[in-house]
Design a protein around this motif. Structure first.
Motif, PDB file in Angstrom:
ATOM      1  N   MET A   1     -21.631 -17.450 -11.925  1.00 40.20           N
ATOM      2  CA  MET A   1     -20.257 -17.168 -11.790  1.00 40.20           C
ATOM      3  C   MET A   1     -20.255 -15.843 -11.563  1.00 40.20           C
ATOM      4  O   MET A   1     -20.805 -14.920 -11.811  1.00 40.20           O
ATOM      5  N   SER A   2     -18.869 -15.598 -10.844  1.00 39.71           N
ATOM      6  CA  SER A   2     -19.068 -14.088 -10.333  1.00 39.71           C
ATOM      7  C   SER A   2     -17.929 -13.391 -11.073  1.00 39.71           C
ATOM      8  O   SER A   2     -17.203 -14.002 -11.537  1.00 39.71           O
ATOM      9  N   SER A   3     -18.006 -12.053 -11.123  1.00 38.11           N
ATOM     10  CA  SER A   3     -16.924 -11.377 -11.865  1.00 38.11           C
ATOM     11  C   SER A   3     -16.686  -9.837 -11.367  1.00 38.11           C
ATOM     12  O   SER A   3     -17.647  -9.467 -10.652  1.00 38.11           O
ATOM     13  N   VAL A   4     -15.555  -9.312 -11.635  1.00 36.65           N
ATOM     14  CA  VAL A   4     -15.222  -7.983 -10.944  1.00 36.65           C
ATOM     15  C   VAL A   4     -16.058  -6.871 -11.773  1.00 36.65           C
ATOM     16  O   VAL A   4     -16.165  -6.648 -12.815  1.00 36.65           O
ATOM     17  N   SER A   5     -17.232  -6.492 -10.823  1.00 37.91           N
ATOM     18  CA  SER A   5     -18.221  -5.455 -10.983  1.00 37.91           C
ATOM     19  C   SER A   5     -17.820  -4.076 -10.896  1.00 37.91           C
ATOM     20  O   SER A   5     -18.136  -3.044 -11.241  1.00 37.91           O
ATOM     21  N   VAL A   6     -16.703  -4.113  -9.817  1.00 42.56           N
ATOM     22  CA  VAL A   6     -16.216  -2.657  -9.614  1.00 42.56           C
ATOM     23  C   VAL A   6     -14.814  -2.378 -10.149  1.00 42.56           C
ATOM     24  O   VAL A   6     -13.998  -3.095  -9.542  1.00 42.56           O
ATOM     25  N   PRO A   7     -14.783  -1.627 -10.943  1.00 44.03           N
ATOM     26  CA  PRO A   7     -13.545  -1.474 -11.715  1.00 44.03           C
ATOM     27  C   PRO A   7     -12.443  -0.735 -10.585  1.00 44.03           C
ATOM     28  O   PRO A   7     -12.726  -0.063  -9.731  1.00 44.03           O
ATOM     29  N   PRO A   8     -11.305  -1.026 -10.966  1.00 40.21           N
ATOM     30  CA  PRO A   8     -10.069  -0.304 -10.055  1.00 40.21           C
ATOM     31  C   PRO A   8     -10.303   1.305 -10.101  1.00 40.21           C
ATOM     32  O   PRO A   8     -10.365   1.517 -11.272  1.00 40.21           O
ATOM     33  N   PRO A   9     -10.307   1.825  -9.062  1.00 37.27           N
ATOM     34  CA  PRO A   9     -10.841   3.320  -9.080  1.00 37.27           C
ATOM     35  C   PRO A   9      -9.506   3.983  -9.643  1.00 37.27           C
ATOM     36  O   PRO A   9      -8.424   3.793  -9.402  1.00 37.27           O
ATOM     37  N   LYS A  10     -10.003   5.035 -10.576  1.00 41.34           N
ATOM     38  CA  LYS A  10      -9.084   5.814 -11.348  1.00 41.34           C
ATOM     39  C   LYS A  10      -8.150   6.575 -10.158  1.00 41.34           C
ATOM     40  O   LYS A  10      -6.643   6.738 -10.612  1.00 41.34           O
ATOM     41  N   CYS A  11      -8.660   7.132  -9.331  1.00 47.53           N
ATOM     42  CA  CYS A  11      -8.196   8.038  -8.390  1.00 47.53           C
ATOM     43  C   CYS A  11      -6.826   7.271  -7.622  1.00 47.53           C
ATOM     44  O   CYS A  11      -5.480   7.874  -7.372  1.00 47.53           O
ATOM     45  N   LEU A  12      -6.790   5.828  -7.500  1.00 48.23           N
ATOM     46  CA  LEU A  12      -5.656   5.194  -7.149  1.00 48.23           C
ATOM     47  C   LEU A  12      -4.639   4.688  -7.910  1.00 48.23           C
ATOM     48  O   LEU A  12      -3.562   4.168  -7.704  1.00 48.23           O
ATOM     49  N   GLN A  13      -4.731   5.149  -9.334  1.00 45.08           N
ATOM     50  CA  GLN A  13      -3.714   4.938 -10.467  1.00 45.08           C
ATOM     51  C   GLN A  13      -2.877   6.114 -10.243  1.00 45.08           C
ATOM     52  O   GLN A  13      -1.730   6.098 -11.266  1.00 45.08           O
ATOM     53  N   LYS A  14      -3.062   7.197  -9.655  1.00 45.20           N
ATOM     54  CA  LYS A  14      -1.983   8.333  -9.920  1.00 45.20           C
ATOM     55  C   LYS A  14      -1.133   8.211  -8.289  1.00 45.20           C
ATOM     56  O   LYS A  14      -1.806   7.886  -7.537  1.00 45.20           O
ATOM     57  N   PRO A  15       0.056   8.700  -8.543  1.00 43.39           N
ATOM     58  CA  PRO A  15       0.894   8.647  -7.239  1.00 43.39           C
ATOM     59  C   PRO A  15       0.117   9.580  -6.185  1.00 43.39           C
ATOM     60  O   PRO A  15      -0.216  10.565  -6.423  1.00 43.39           O
ATOM     61  N   LEU A  16       0.321   9.382  -4.877  1.00 44.34           N
ATOM     62  CA  LEU A  16      -0.150   9.822  -3.742  1.00 44.34           C
ATOM     63  C   LEU A  16       0.561  11.004  -3.489  1.00 44.34           C
ATOM     64  O   LEU A  16       1.817  11.124  -3.749  1.00 44.34           O
ATOM     65  N   SER A  17      -0.235  12.186  -3.388  1.00 42.39           N
ATOM     66  CA  SER A  17       0.456  13.518  -3.250  1.00 42.39           C
ATOM     67  C   SER A  17      -0.229  14.262  -1.854  1.00 42.39           C
ATOM     68  O   SER A  17      -1.375  14.433  -1.767  1.00 42.39           O
ATOM     69  N   VAL A  18       0.569  14.322  -1.127  1.00 39.94           N
ATOM     70  CA  VAL A  18       0.329  15.204   0.110  1.00 39.94           C
ATOM     71  C   VAL A  18       1.061  16.464   0.466  1.00 39.94           C
ATOM     72  O   VAL A  18       2.250  16.179   0.416  1.00 39.94           O
ATOM     73  N   PRO A  19       0.517  17.375   0.462  1.00 41.91           N
ATOM     74  CA  PRO A  19       1.084  18.722   0.452  1.00 41.91           C
ATOM     75  C   PRO A  19       1.873  18.829   1.791  1.00 41.91           C
ATOM     76  O   PRO A  19       1.540  18.321   2.823  1.00 41.91           O
ATOM     77  N   HIS A  20       2.924  19.656   1.993  1.00 42.18           N
ATOM     78  CA  HIS A  20       3.642  20.028   3.067  1.00 42.18           C
ATOM     79  C   HIS A  20       2.922  21.263   3.701  1.00 42.18           C
ATOM     80  O   HIS A  20       2.507  22.309   3.040  1.00 42.18           O
TER      81      HIS A  20
END
Ligand code: PMP
Length: 362
Positions: A1-20
């Motif tokens: 039985m396989s299971s998710v061993s790589v958790p969703p990355p924390k960095c992708l849980q915050k909104p993308l911010s690109v500077p001007h």
């Protein structure tokens, strides 16, 4: 039985911010709101009738921008390098002679691409900041008898704008295709594909055209098509094989518009000279208006200057590339960035950097 061993990355849980930022390096350049909005349109099917209409409009736009009637005119998915490979991989077969004009990194790179597919490479070489006369080019054509001659119109590593007149005719005299790279010059310096006898011409989207990277306009003359469709071998790349591309896919470039940066470039060059800085390309007519190369100021560390300007002025300029590393600073003022107000901004940033960066006494 396989299971998710790589958790969703924390960095992708915050909104993308690109500077001007002020993107005044040799590319990418700033993308104005009109073009950003175009990119936010809904995705529809690639076989929907509206897409064919949009593609046809884009083809007309590229034909206008390149000043060509060539029906084999499209935009490939990928950056300028993709278009370079598309041009070389489709027109050259293993064992054929290719000639490249090397006066910076792009001629070297074209030679390497051709070498990788088994072509015989011949080069003419000029020092960084230099260019070639038509006599030198004709001598090399007659000596090497290449099937393809590569020339960078805008050599962004050294800031040279190469004269083009007469070269297409010379290539045709020696039964050779004339391939021109206009990634750094298209839209910022005059270029007329058909009138100048250019057989293959390509550019990129993220420079003077002020679009995001990832679409590369390219066009092939009738002579180039004859060579491509009479090959003995298949091109090494499936993705870039034009016989497939033409029948089943043409990708999009969102917009095209024409800016001529010459007057702005002259204003910029005069401002630099007034500050006591030196231009790297000695001959005025060979200066690329879109990318200016400035002799690295004596006594300074060029990297400290570019870092200081980024930190203090939120503005990107860059150092040299390939043969010009350590020798120059490069400033790109492309498309919507090409304005006298932006020149003043760069000059002020440079002045400030020269005041605050460390200068050695020797
Ligand atoms: N040719 C020239 C003259 C360029 O300036 C560049 C980009 N610096 C390229 C080709 C390659 O284009 P890209 O970075 O879009 O792959």
């Amino acid at each position: 039985m396989s299971s998710v061993s790589v958790p969703p990355p924390k960095c992708l849980q915050k909104p993308l911010s690109v500077p001007h930022r002020h993107m005044f390096g040799p590319g990418p350049s700033n993308v104005p709101p009109r073009i950003l909005e175009a990119g936010a349109n809904p995705v529809i099917g690639h076989m929907h009738p509206e897409i064919f209409e949009i593609m046809s409009d884009i083809k007309s736009g590229v034909q206008y921008m390149f000043q060509t009637q060539n029906s084999m005119t499209l935009a490939v998915s990928g950056t300028g390098h993709t278009a370079m490979e598309c041009a070389i991989f489709n027109t050259v077969e293993p064992g054929e002679n290719v000639l490249t004009a090397v006066n910076g990194i792009w001629g070297e790179r074209a030679a390497e691409m051709a070498e990788r597919i088994g072509a015989r490479i011949n080069t003419i070489v000029a020092p960084p900041g230099g260019f070639f006369t038509n006599v030198e080019i004709e001598q090399a054509l007659s000596k090497y008898r290449p099937v393809l001659f590569f020339l960078a119109h805008g050599e962004s590593s050294t800031g040279v704008l190469h004269p083009l007149d007469g070269i297409g005719q010379l290539c045709h005299k020696y039964n050779c295709l004339f391939l021109v790279d206009s990634v750094a010059s298209m839209g910022g310096a005059p270029l007329y594909m058909d009138q100048q006898g250019i057989d293959i011409l390509y550019t990129g989207s993220q420079k003077v055209l002020n679009a995001p990277p990832g679409t590369a306009p390219i066009s092939f003359s009738e002579r180039a098509c004859q060579k491509i469709f009479n090959r003995r071998t298949k091109p090494v790349s499936f993705f870039l094989d034009l016989s497939c591309l033409v029948s089943c896919r043409q990708e999009l470039i969102i917009t095209s518009h024409h800016y001529i940066s010459n007057s702005v470039a002259e204003y910029f060059h005069a401002g630099l000279e007034n500050m006591g800085l030196k231009l790297f390309v000695k001959e005025k007519k060979a200066r690329l208006p879109t990318v200016t190369t400035i002799v690295a100021p004596h006594g300074y560390d060029w990297k400290e200057i570019t870092t200081y300007i980024m930190k203090t002025h939120n503005l990107e300029i860059s150092g040299g590339l390939g043969p010009s590393v350590g020798m120059v600073l490069r400033v790109g003022l492309m498309g919507c960035n090409s304005s006298k107000a932006n020149v003043d901004m760069v000059l002020a940033a440079l002045k400030d950097a020269l005041k605050h960066c460390h200068k050695s006494k020797v």
